[in-house]
Design a protein around this motif. Sequence first.
Motif, PDB file in Angstrom:
ATOM      1  N   SER A 154     -19.324 -43.774 -34.992  1.00  0.00           N
ATOM      2  CA  SER A 154     -19.673 -42.879 -33.889  1.00  0.00           C
ATOM      3  C   SER A 154     -19.213 -43.529 -32.595  1.00  0.00           C
ATOM      4  N   GLU A 155     -19.268 -42.786 -31.506  1.00  0.00           N
ATOM      5  CA  GLU A 155     -18.929 -43.364 -30.211  1.00  0.00           C
ATOM      6  C   GLU A 155     -19.887 -44.493 -29.841  1.00  0.00           C
ATOM      7  N   ALA A 156     -21.089 -44.461 -30.415  1.00  0.00           N
ATOM      8  CA  ALA A 156     -22.112 -45.430 -30.044  1.00  0.00           C
ATOM      9  C   ALA A 156     -21.950 -46.777 -30.726  1.00  0.00           C
ATOM     10  N   CYS A 157     -21.335 -46.811 -31.924  1.00  0.00           N
ATOM     11  CA  CYS A 157     -21.313 -48.067 -32.678  1.00  0.00           C
ATOM     12  C   CYS A 157     -20.271 -48.016 -33.787  1.00  0.00           C
ATOM     13  N   VAL A 158     -19.586 -49.153 -33.996  1.00  0.00           N
ATOM     14  CA  VAL A 158     -18.591 -49.258 -35.077  1.00  0.00           C
ATOM     15  C   VAL A 158     -18.878 -50.492 -35.935  1.00  0.00           C
TER      16      VAL A 158
END
Length: 338
Positions: A154-158
Motif C-alpha cells: 500500500s502507499e502506507a507501507c512496503v
Amino acid sequence: MTPFDYLRADTLQDAIAAIAADPQARIIAGGTNLVDLMKKQVETPVRLVDITRLPLNGVTRTDGGGVRIGALTPNSDLAYHPDIARDHPLLAGALLAGASAQLRNAATTGGNLLQRTRCPYFYDVATPCNKREPGSGCPARAGVNRHAAILGTSEACVATHPSDLCVALAALEATVHVEGPDGPRALPFADLHRLTGDAPERDVTLGLGEIITAVELPAPRFGRHHSYLKLRDRLSYAFALVSVAAALEIDDGRIVAARLALGGVAHKPWRVPDAETLIEGASPTRDAFEAAAERLLQGAVGLGGNDFKIELARRAVVRALTQPADGAPQVASRKTVN
C-alpha cells in the motif's frame, strides 16, 4: 532502554488480564525480537508480562491425527521433534533455515508468529515510519527498498514479514489458537496476519488482551514431496529475499494436492489458492509449475531496488516445486540449491 515494570504471570488468565488492562504492556517469552526493539527504542512498553512459566510448551497429538504445538515450544525443540521431523518435514526445514542455532533455542513458536518486520526504516527511530508513527510516511518507497514487498503493498507501507516458520504454516493450513478476555477462539492461519492497508502499525488481527496459546496442524499428507527453499544474501543468519514453501501430493504421475506459500515478498506469508488449484490434476512438469508461479505472482510490482525479486520469485517457485516432484527437498545446511 526506557524503564518498565515487570510481571511474571502465574496463570494464563493473569497474563491476559495484565495486557488487557494496558495497551502499552507487552508479552515476553524468548524475547529474541522484542528485546532488540526495546534496545533501539522502537518499542517502549511500560510493562513486560513474562509468560515463560505457563504450561504452553510441547507437541501433542490431536484426535484427528494432527499435532498441537504449544506457543512456548522453542523453535529448536519443534524442528527436531520426531513427530514434526517425520510427518511435517516442510515445517522442520523452514525452522532450520531461520536465524541461528542459539536464537532457535530461545525463540518460541508464538513469538515467531508475532515478530515485527525487519524494515531498516522501522528500526531507525531517526526516520519516519508509518508502522511506528501512523501518518509520518514510508521512506522505503523511494529509498532503500531492496528487501521491500512486491505483493499486497500500500502507499502506507512496503515492509515484509520476516518469519520462515510462518511461510510453512501458511502452506500447511495451520490453525492458531488464542485466548483473551472473551475466552478461547481458533482462527485459520491465513487470518492471523494482515496486509498493511491503511493501518500499517497493525501486523496481526489479535484483539486487546489476546494471547496465542497453540498452533495446530492437520493430519499429515505432504511427508514425501515437500521443500522449503530460502534465497538470501548469505547462507545463514539472514532474512529471505524470497522463500518458498512447496508441498505436493502425487499419485500415479498426477498432482493430487498442492500447497504453495511465499515469504519475503509481502507483509504476510503470501498464498494464492488459485495457483495451487491450477496444477492439481496436472502432471508435475515445468510448464505446470511456471503457470502456478505466474498466478502466484500476479500483480507483483517493484520499487526499483527490489525489481529483481519478481523474476527471482518466479524462478524460485518453479525450482521449489521441482524439488518435491523429484523427491529431493532443499536441505537447510546445503550451500547450493538442489
